[in-house]
Design an enzyme around this catalytic site. Structure first.
Site, PDB file in Angstrom:
ATOM      1  N   TYR A 152       0.858  -1.199   0.000  1.00 22.40           N
ATOM      2  CA  TYR A 152       0.000   0.000   0.000  1.00 22.40           C
ATOM      3  C   TYR A 152       0.886   1.238   0.000  1.00 22.40           C
ATOM      4  CZ  TYR A 152      -3.205   3.608   1.702  1.00 22.40           C
ATOM      5  OH  TYR A 152      -3.946   4.752   1.838  1.00 22.40           O
ATOM      6  N   GLU A 240      -3.645   7.566  -3.791  1.00 24.71           N
ATOM      7  CA  GLU A 240      -3.633   6.303  -3.054  1.00 24.71           C
ATOM      8  C   GLU A 240      -3.500   5.151  -4.041  1.00 24.71           C
ATOM      9  OE1 GLU A 240      -6.274   4.408   0.500  1.00 24.71           O
ATOM     10  OE2 GLU A 240      -7.313   4.730  -1.399  1.00 24.71           O
TER      11      GLU A 240
END
Length: 429
Positions: A152, A240
Protein backbone atom coordinates in the site's frame (compact mmCIF):
# COMPACT_ATOMS: atom_id res chain seq x y z
CA UNK A 1 -8.77 5.93 2.37
CA UNK A 2 -9.70 5.83 -1.31
CA UNK A 3 -10.87 8.71 -3.29
CA UNK A 4 -14.49 7.49 -3.65
CA UNK A 5 -14.69 6.30 -0.02
CA UNK A 6 -13.55 9.65 1.32
CA UNK A 7 -16.40 11.43 -0.41
CA UNK A 8 -18.96 8.90 0.80
CA UNK A 9 -17.54 9.15 4.31
CA UNK A 10 -18.06 12.91 4.27
CA UNK A 11 -21.71 12.43 3.31
CA UNK A 12 -22.10 9.63 5.86
CA UNK A 13 -20.80 11.86 8.65
CA UNK A 14 -23.31 14.57 7.87
CA UNK A 15 -26.16 12.08 7.59
CA UNK A 16 -25.01 10.61 10.89
CA UNK A 17 -25.33 14.05 12.44
CA UNK A 18 -28.81 14.36 11.00
CA UNK A 19 -29.69 10.96 12.45
CA UNK A 20 -29.01 12.03 16.02
CA UNK A 21 -25.38 12.39 16.93
CA UNK A 22 -24.83 13.56 20.47
CA UNK A 23 -21.44 14.99 19.73
CA UNK A 24 -22.13 17.59 17.07
CA UNK A 25 -19.97 20.38 18.42
CA UNK A 26 -16.91 18.16 18.45
CA UNK A 27 -17.69 16.99 14.91
CA UNK A 28 -18.12 20.58 13.75
CA UNK A 29 -14.48 21.22 14.46
CA UNK A 30 -13.24 18.43 12.22
CA UNK A 31 -15.80 17.92 9.43
CA UNK A 32 -15.79 20.39 6.57
CA UNK A 33 -17.91 19.64 3.49
CA UNK A 34 -15.94 19.77 0.27
CA UNK A 35 -17.08 18.35 -3.02
CA UNK A 36 -14.01 16.69 -4.53
CA UNK A 37 -13.50 15.66 -8.13
CA UNK A 38 -13.65 11.89 -8.58
CA UNK A 39 -12.02 10.12 -11.51
CA UNK A 40 -12.83 6.67 -12.79
CA UNK A 41 -10.13 4.03 -12.53
CA UNK A 42 -9.31 4.17 -16.24
CA UNK A 43 -8.93 7.95 -16.06
CA UNK A 44 -6.54 7.67 -13.11
CA UNK A 45 -4.52 5.03 -14.97
CA UNK A 46 -4.27 7.27 -18.05
CA UNK A 47 -3.13 10.19 -15.90
CA UNK A 48 -0.44 8.09 -14.23
CA UNK A 49 0.77 6.81 -17.57
CA UNK A 50 1.29 10.44 -18.67
CA UNK A 51 3.86 10.78 -15.88
CA UNK A 52 5.73 7.58 -16.72
CA UNK A 53 4.18 5.55 -13.90
CA UNK A 54 3.94 1.82 -14.58
CA UNK A 55 0.32 0.71 -15.03
CA UNK A 56 -1.36 -2.21 -16.78
CA UNK A 57 -2.17 -1.95 -20.45
CA UNK A 58 -5.88 -1.19 -20.77
CA UNK A 59 -8.70 -0.25 -23.11
CA UNK A 60 -12.14 1.24 -22.41
CA UNK A 61 -15.38 0.38 -24.15
CA UNK A 62 -18.98 1.64 -24.04
CA UNK A 63 -20.34 -1.27 -26.07
CA UNK A 64 -20.39 -5.05 -25.96
CA UNK A 65 -19.74 -5.24 -29.68
CA UNK A 66 -16.57 -4.63 -31.65
CA UNK A 67 -14.18 -5.34 -28.76
CA UNK A 68 -12.06 -7.92 -30.59
CA UNK A 69 -9.67 -5.21 -31.77
CA UNK A 70 -9.23 -3.96 -28.20
CA UNK A 71 -8.49 -7.46 -26.95
CA UNK A 72 -5.94 -7.98 -29.73
CA UNK A 73 -4.32 -4.66 -28.84
CA UNK A 74 -3.85 -5.77 -25.24
CA UNK A 75 -1.99 -8.83 -26.56
CA UNK A 76 -2.32 -10.87 -23.38
CA UNK A 77 -3.60 -14.32 -22.44
CA UNK A 78 -5.79 -13.19 -19.55
CA UNK A 79 -7.97 -10.07 -19.27
CA UNK A 80 -9.49 -8.24 -16.31
CA UNK A 81 -12.96 -6.85 -17.07
CA UNK A 82 -13.89 -4.03 -14.67
CA UNK A 83 -17.11 -2.03 -14.56
CA UNK A 84 -16.33 1.68 -14.25
CA UNK A 85 -18.29 3.30 -11.44
CA UNK A 86 -17.01 5.58 -8.70
CA UNK A 87 -18.26 3.50 -5.77
CA UNK A 88 -16.13 0.83 -4.16
CA UNK A 89 -16.93 -2.84 -3.63
CA UNK A 90 -17.35 -3.59 -7.35
CA UNK A 91 -15.94 -7.09 -7.13
CA UNK A 92 -18.72 -8.25 -4.80
CA UNK A 93 -21.45 -6.22 -6.48
CA UNK A 94 -24.52 -7.42 -8.34
CA UNK A 95 -25.90 -6.21 -11.67
CA UNK A 96 -29.59 -5.75 -12.37
CA UNK A 97 -28.96 -8.10 -15.31
CA UNK A 98 -28.31 -10.87 -12.78
CA UNK A 99 -24.54 -10.96 -13.33
CA UNK A 100 -22.61 -11.25 -10.08
CA UNK A 101 -19.45 -9.19 -9.63
CA UNK A 102 -18.32 -6.02 -11.37
CA UNK A 103 -14.76 -7.33 -11.74
CA UNK A 104 -14.11 -10.45 -13.82
CA UNK A 105 -10.87 -12.19 -14.78
CA UNK A 106 -10.95 -14.53 -17.74
CA UNK A 107 -8.65 -16.51 -20.02
CA UNK A 108 -11.56 -17.26 -22.35
CA UNK A 109 -11.39 -14.05 -24.36
CA UNK A 110 -14.37 -15.08 -26.49
CA UNK A 111 -16.61 -14.71 -23.43
CA UNK A 112 -15.79 -11.02 -22.93
CA UNK A 113 -18.54 -9.66 -25.25
CA UNK A 114 -21.14 -11.68 -23.31
CA UNK A 115 -19.83 -10.27 -20.01
CA UNK A 116 -19.98 -6.75 -21.39
CA UNK A 117 -23.56 -7.25 -22.58
CA UNK A 118 -24.56 -7.96 -18.96
CA UNK A 119 -22.62 -4.99 -17.56
CA UNK A 120 -23.06 -2.02 -19.89
CA UNK A 121 -26.42 -0.33 -19.52
CA UNK A 122 -27.27 -2.13 -16.28
CA UNK A 123 -27.06 -0.92 -12.70
CA UNK A 124 -24.35 -2.27 -10.43
CA UNK A 125 -25.27 -2.49 -6.75
CA UNK A 126 -22.50 -2.50 -4.13
CA UNK A 127 -22.26 -1.64 -0.43
CA UNK A 128 -21.32 1.92 -1.38
CA UNK A 129 -24.00 2.64 -4.02
CA UNK A 130 -27.61 3.73 -3.49
CA UNK A 131 -30.04 0.79 -3.10
CA UNK A 132 -30.88 0.79 -6.82
CA UNK A 133 -27.21 0.79 -7.77
CA UNK A 134 -25.38 2.89 -10.35
CA UNK A 135 -25.69 2.56 -14.11
CA UNK A 136 -22.55 1.25 -15.82
CA UNK A 137 -21.75 3.13 -19.02
CA UNK A 138 -18.12 2.13 -19.48
CA UNK A 139 -16.06 -0.97 -18.85
CA UNK A 140 -12.26 -1.22 -18.70
CA UNK A 141 -10.42 -4.17 -20.21
CA UNK A 142 -6.92 -4.56 -18.78
CA UNK A 143 -4.12 -7.08 -19.03
CA UNK A 144 -4.20 -9.48 -16.12
CA UNK A 145 -0.92 -9.72 -14.26
CA UNK A 146 0.11 -12.29 -11.69
CA UNK A 147 0.77 -10.37 -8.49
CA UNK A 148 3.30 -12.01 -6.24
CA UNK A 149 3.07 -9.37 -3.50
CA UNK A 150 0.77 -6.44 -2.68
CA UNK A 151 1.74 -3.29 -0.80
CA UNK A 152 0.00 0.00 0.00
CA UNK A 153 1.29 3.45 -0.94
CA UNK A 154 -0.32 6.87 -0.54
CA UNK A 155 0.81 10.48 -0.77
CA UNK A 156 -1.39 13.07 0.86
CA UNK A 157 -1.44 16.58 2.19
CA UNK A 158 -1.43 16.39 5.97
CA UNK A 159 -2.20 19.50 7.98
CA UNK A 160 -0.49 18.14 11.09
CA UNK A 161 2.79 17.84 9.16
CA UNK A 162 2.27 21.09 7.25
CA UNK A 163 2.78 19.44 3.86
CA UNK A 164 2.94 16.14 1.95
CA UNK A 165 3.23 12.85 3.80
CA UNK A 166 3.92 9.41 2.34
CA UNK A 167 1.97 6.60 3.98
CA UNK A 168 3.34 3.15 3.21
CA UNK A 169 2.60 -0.39 4.30
CA UNK A 170 3.87 -3.78 3.09
CA UNK A 171 0.35 -5.05 3.82
CA UNK A 172 -1.54 -3.99 0.68
CA UNK A 173 -4.55 -5.23 -1.23
CA UNK A 174 -6.81 -4.83 1.81
CA UNK A 175 -8.47 -1.87 3.50
CA UNK A 176 -5.73 0.21 5.09
CA UNK A 177 -8.10 0.93 7.97
CA UNK A 178 -8.02 -2.78 8.84
CA UNK A 179 -4.22 -2.76 8.83
CA UNK A 180 -4.22 0.31 11.09
CA UNK A 181 -6.35 -1.56 13.63
CA UNK A 182 -4.80 -5.01 13.46
CA UNK A 183 -1.16 -4.25 12.57
CA UNK A 184 -0.43 -0.58 13.24
CA UNK A 185 3.31 -1.32 13.30
CA UNK A 186 3.04 -2.12 9.58
CA UNK A 187 2.11 1.46 8.63
CA UNK A 188 4.86 4.02 8.11
CA UNK A 189 4.46 7.78 7.73
CA UNK A 190 7.26 9.74 6.10
CA UNK A 191 6.88 13.52 5.75
CA UNK A 192 8.27 15.23 2.62
CA UNK A 193 9.78 18.72 2.69
CA UNK A 194 7.68 20.40 0.03
CA UNK A 195 10.48 22.86 -0.75
CA UNK A 196 13.11 20.15 -1.27
CA UNK A 197 10.89 17.46 -2.75
CA UNK A 198 11.49 13.74 -2.56
CA UNK A 199 15.15 12.72 -2.55
CA UNK A 200 16.62 9.46 -3.80
CA UNK A 201 17.36 8.58 -0.18
CA UNK A 202 13.75 9.11 0.92
CA UNK A 203 12.37 7.21 -2.08
CA UNK A 204 14.63 4.25 -1.27
CA UNK A 205 13.55 4.41 2.37
CA UNK A 206 9.91 4.14 1.27
CA UNK A 207 10.76 1.16 -0.96
CA UNK A 208 12.57 -0.50 1.96
CA UNK A 209 9.54 0.00 4.22
CA UNK A 210 7.46 -1.65 1.50
CA UNK A 211 9.92 -4.59 1.65
CA UNK A 212 11.03 -4.58 -1.97
CA UNK A 213 14.26 -6.51 -2.48
CA UNK A 214 17.18 -6.62 -4.90
CA UNK A 215 16.77 -4.80 -8.21
CA UNK A 216 13.11 -4.08 -7.44
CA UNK A 217 14.18 -1.81 -4.57
CA UNK A 218 15.45 0.85 -6.98
CA UNK A 219 12.55 0.24 -9.39
CA UNK A 220 10.01 0.83 -6.62
CA UNK A 221 11.88 3.96 -5.51
CA UNK A 222 11.67 5.38 -9.05
CA UNK A 223 7.92 4.72 -9.10
CA UNK A 224 7.57 6.56 -5.78
CA UNK A 225 9.41 9.56 -7.23
CA UNK A 226 7.21 9.56 -10.34
CA UNK A 227 4.08 9.40 -8.21
CA UNK A 228 5.26 12.35 -6.14
CA UNK A 229 6.02 14.32 -9.31
CA UNK A 230 2.46 13.70 -10.51
CA UNK A 231 1.04 14.50 -7.06
CA UNK A 232 2.50 18.01 -7.22
CA UNK A 233 1.92 18.62 -10.93
CA UNK A 234 -1.83 17.90 -10.85
CA UNK A 235 -2.50 19.69 -7.52
CA UNK A 236 -3.57 16.47 -5.83
CA UNK A 237 -4.52 16.34 -2.18
CA UNK A 238 -4.22 12.56 -2.11
CA UNK A 239 -2.89 9.79 -4.33
CA UNK A 240 -3.63 6.30 -3.05
CA UNK A 241 -2.24 3.18 -4.73
CA UNK A 242 -3.69 -0.08 -3.46
CA UNK A 243 -2.22 -2.39 -4.44
CA UNK A 244 1.21 -1.08 -5.30
CA UNK A 245 2.27 -4.50 -6.44
CA UNK A 246 5.14 -6.71 -7.41
CA UNK A 247 4.52 -9.15 -10.27
CA UNK A 248 5.88 -12.65 -10.73
CA UNK A 249 7.86 -11.51 -13.77
CA UNK A 250 9.68 -8.85 -11.73
CA UNK A 251 7.73 -5.65 -12.37
CA UNK A 252 6.47 -2.98 -9.98
CA UNK A 253 2.98 -1.87 -11.03
CA UNK A 254 0.38 0.59 -9.75
CA UNK A 255 -2.69 -1.61 -10.05
CA UNK A 256 -5.42 0.60 -8.67
CA UNK A 257 -5.38 4.30 -7.90
CA UNK A 258 -7.64 6.84 -6.28
CA UNK A 259 -6.67 10.47 -6.80
CA UNK A 260 -8.21 13.45 -5.02
CA UNK A 261 -7.67 16.95 -6.35
CA UNK A 262 -7.62 20.40 -4.78
CA UNK A 263 -10.80 22.10 -5.99
CA UNK A 264 -9.10 25.48 -5.57
CA UNK A 265 -6.71 24.48 -8.38
CA UNK A 266 -9.49 23.91 -10.91
CA UNK A 267 -8.31 26.91 -12.96
CA UNK A 268 -4.89 25.26 -13.36
CA UNK A 269 -6.20 21.75 -14.02
CA UNK A 270 -9.12 22.38 -16.36
CA UNK A 271 -8.16 19.43 -18.59
CA UNK A 272 -8.54 17.11 -15.59
CA UNK A 273 -11.72 18.62 -14.16
CA UNK A 274 -13.40 18.40 -17.56
CA UNK A 275 -13.16 14.61 -17.25
CA UNK A 276 -15.55 14.54 -14.29
CA UNK A 277 -18.43 12.11 -14.69
CA UNK A 278 -21.41 13.81 -13.07
CA UNK A 279 -23.86 11.01 -13.83
CA UNK A 280 -23.26 9.38 -10.43
CA UNK A 281 -23.33 12.58 -8.38
CA UNK A 282 -26.30 13.92 -6.46
CA UNK A 283 -27.96 16.29 -8.98
CA UNK A 284 -28.40 18.85 -6.21
CA UNK A 285 -24.68 18.86 -5.49
CA UNK A 286 -23.91 19.23 -9.19
CA UNK A 287 -26.31 22.17 -9.41
CA UNK A 288 -24.79 23.75 -6.31
CA UNK A 289 -21.30 23.44 -7.76
CA UNK A 290 -22.38 25.39 -10.84
CA UNK A 291 -23.00 28.39 -8.58
CA UNK A 292 -20.03 27.84 -6.23
CA UNK A 293 -22.22 26.79 -3.31
CA UNK A 294 -21.11 24.25 -0.69
CA UNK A 295 -24.00 21.80 -0.49
CA UNK A 296 -24.53 18.28 0.81
CA UNK A 297 -27.99 16.76 0.75
CA UNK A 298 -29.27 14.90 3.79
CA UNK A 299 -32.44 13.18 4.93
CA UNK A 300 -34.21 15.72 7.13
CA UNK A 301 -37.02 18.16 6.40
CA UNK A 302 -35.71 21.59 7.39
CA UNK A 303 -33.78 23.32 4.63
CA UNK A 304 -30.87 25.40 5.90
CA UNK A 305 -29.07 28.32 4.28
CA UNK A 306 -26.15 29.58 6.32
CA UNK A 307 -22.84 31.38 5.82
CA UNK A 308 -19.77 29.62 7.21
CA UNK A 309 -19.19 25.92 7.90
CA UNK A 310 -19.05 26.39 11.68
CA UNK A 311 -22.35 28.26 11.83
CA UNK A 312 -23.88 25.70 9.47
CA UNK A 313 -22.88 22.85 11.79
CA UNK A 314 -24.18 24.74 14.80
CA UNK A 315 -27.46 25.32 12.96
CA UNK A 316 -27.78 21.59 12.34
CA UNK A 317 -26.99 21.03 16.01
CA UNK A 318 -29.71 23.31 17.34
CA UNK A 319 -32.33 21.97 14.91
CA UNK A 320 -31.71 18.54 16.37
CA UNK A 321 -31.84 19.95 19.86
CA UNK A 322 -35.48 20.77 19.14
CA UNK A 323 -36.16 17.29 17.74
CA UNK A 324 -36.11 17.91 13.99
CA UNK A 325 -33.54 17.10 11.30
CA UNK A 326 -31.76 19.28 8.73
CA UNK A 327 -32.38 18.48 5.07
CA UNK A 328 -29.01 19.71 3.96
CA UNK A 329 -25.74 21.43 4.64
CA UNK A 330 -25.64 24.66 2.61
CA UNK A 331 -22.87 27.20 3.16
CA UNK A 332 -23.22 30.16 0.79
CA UNK A 333 -19.76 31.47 1.71
CA UNK A 334 -18.40 34.87 2.61
CA UNK A 335 -18.37 36.43 -0.86
CA UNK A 336 -21.92 35.40 -1.76
CA UNK A 337 -23.78 37.37 -4.41
CA UNK A 338 -27.48 38.03 -4.84
CA UNK A 339 -27.54 35.59 -7.76
CA UNK A 340 -26.00 32.84 -5.62
CA UNK A 341 -28.57 33.42 -2.88
CA UNK A 342 -31.33 33.20 -5.48
CA UNK A 343 -30.10 29.84 -6.74
CA UNK A 344 -29.37 28.55 -3.23
CA UNK A 345 -32.97 29.28 -2.30
CA UNK A 346 -34.27 27.52 -5.41
CA UNK A 347 -32.05 24.56 -4.57
CA UNK A 348 -33.63 24.27 -1.12
CA UNK A 349 -37.20 24.55 -2.34
CA UNK A 350 -36.54 22.03 -5.10
CA UNK A 351 -36.12 19.30 -2.46
CA UNK A 352 -39.56 17.69 -1.99
CA UNK A 353 -38.59 16.63 1.54
CA UNK A 354 -38.10 20.22 2.71
CA UNK A 355 -41.13 21.35 4.74
CA UNK A 356 -39.66 24.56 6.16
CA UNK A 357 -36.61 26.75 5.57
CA UNK A 358 -34.27 28.36 8.08
CA UNK A 359 -31.96 31.14 6.90
CA UNK A 360 -29.31 31.84 9.53
CA UNK A 361 -26.83 34.55 8.55
CA UNK A 362 -24.20 36.31 10.60
CA UNK A 363 -22.94 39.09 8.34
CA UNK A 364 -19.28 39.81 8.87
CA UNK A 365 -17.96 39.71 5.34
CA UNK A 366 -21.45 38.94 4.06
CA UNK A 367 -23.77 41.90 3.40
CA UNK A 368 -27.13 40.98 4.93
CA UNK A 369 -28.89 43.17 2.33
CA UNK A 370 -27.48 40.90 -0.41
CA UNK A 371 -29.03 37.90 1.33
CA UNK A 372 -32.36 39.70 1.72
CA UNK A 373 -32.50 40.72 -1.95
CA UNK A 374 -31.73 37.17 -3.07
CA UNK A 375 -34.40 35.70 -0.78
CA UNK A 376 -36.97 38.20 -2.01
CA UNK A 377 -36.24 37.52 -5.68
CA UNK A 378 -36.34 33.74 -5.22
CA UNK A 379 -39.44 33.84 -3.02
CA UNK A 380 -41.43 35.67 -5.68
CA UNK A 381 -40.05 33.57 -8.52
CA UNK A 382 -41.01 30.22 -6.99
CA UNK A 383 -44.16 31.40 -5.18
CA UNK A 384 -42.96 30.12 -1.81
CA UNK A 385 -45.58 28.00 -0.05
CA UNK A 386 -43.66 26.59 2.94
CA UNK A 387 -42.69 28.37 6.19
CA UNK A 388 -39.61 30.59 6.01
CA UNK A 389 -37.75 31.66 9.15
CA UNK A 390 -35.00 34.25 8.78
CA UNK A 391 -32.43 35.32 11.33
CA UNK A 392 -30.01 38.03 10.21
CA UNK A 393 -27.30 39.78 12.19
CA UNK A 394 -24.29 41.87 11.23
CA UNK A 395 -23.33 44.01 8.27
CA UNK A 396 -26.17 46.15 6.87
CA UNK A 397 -28.74 44.20 8.87
CA UNK A 398 -31.20 47.11 9.25
CA UNK A 399 -31.36 47.61 5.49
CA UNK A 400 -31.84 43.85 5.07
CA UNK A 401 -34.74 43.79 7.51
CA UNK A 402 -36.44 46.62 5.61
CA UNK A 403 -36.07 44.71 2.34
CA UNK A 404 -37.66 41.59 3.83
CA UNK A 405 -40.38 43.60 5.57
CA UNK A 406 -41.37 45.20 2.26
CA UNK A 407 -41.00 42.01 0.22
CA UNK A 408 -44.59 40.88 0.54
CA UNK A 409 -43.38 37.42 1.53
CA UNK A 410 -44.74 35.63 4.58
CA UNK A 411 -41.49 35.63 6.55
CA UNK A 412 -41.12 34.63 10.19
CA UNK A 413 -38.39 36.79 11.70
CA UNK A 414 -36.17 35.72 14.57
CA UNK A 415 -33.91 37.89 16.68
CA UNK A 416 -31.43 35.24 17.73
CA UNK A 417 -30.14 31.77 16.95
CA UNK A 418 -32.24 29.82 19.44
CA UNK A 419 -35.46 31.65 18.63
CA UNK A 420 -34.93 30.91 14.94
CA UNK A 421 -34.61 27.18 15.62
CA UNK A 422 -37.67 27.15 17.87
CA UNK A 423 -39.75 29.00 15.30
CA UNK A 424 -38.80 26.86 12.32
CA UNK A 425 -39.60 23.68 14.24
CA UNK A 426 -42.88 25.12 15.50
CA UNK A 427 -43.85 26.19 11.97
CA UNK A 428 -44.04 22.55 10.94
CA UNK A 429 -46.55 21.48 13.58
Amino acid sequence: MSLAAARLCCQHRFRHLAAGSTNLRKAAACVVPVRHLNLHEYQSKALMAEYGINVQKFEVTESSTGVAQMINKLNCQEVVVKAQILAGGRGKGEFTSGLMGGVKVTEDLDKIPEMLSKMIGYNLKTKQTPPDGVRVNKVMLAEALDISRETYLAILMDRSYGGPVIVASPEGGVDIEEVAVKMPEKIFKLPVDIMEGISDELALKVAEHLEFKGSLLKTAAEEVKSLYKMFLAVDATQVEINPFGETEDGRVVCFDAKISFDDNARFRQEHIFKQEDKSEADPREVQATEYDLNYIGMDGNIGCMVNGAGLAMATMDIIQLYNENPANFLDVGGGVTEKQVFHAFKLLTGDVNVKAILVNIFGGIVDCATIAKGITAAGHDIKLSIPLVVRLEGTNVNEARKILSNSGLDIISASDFEEAAQKVVASMS
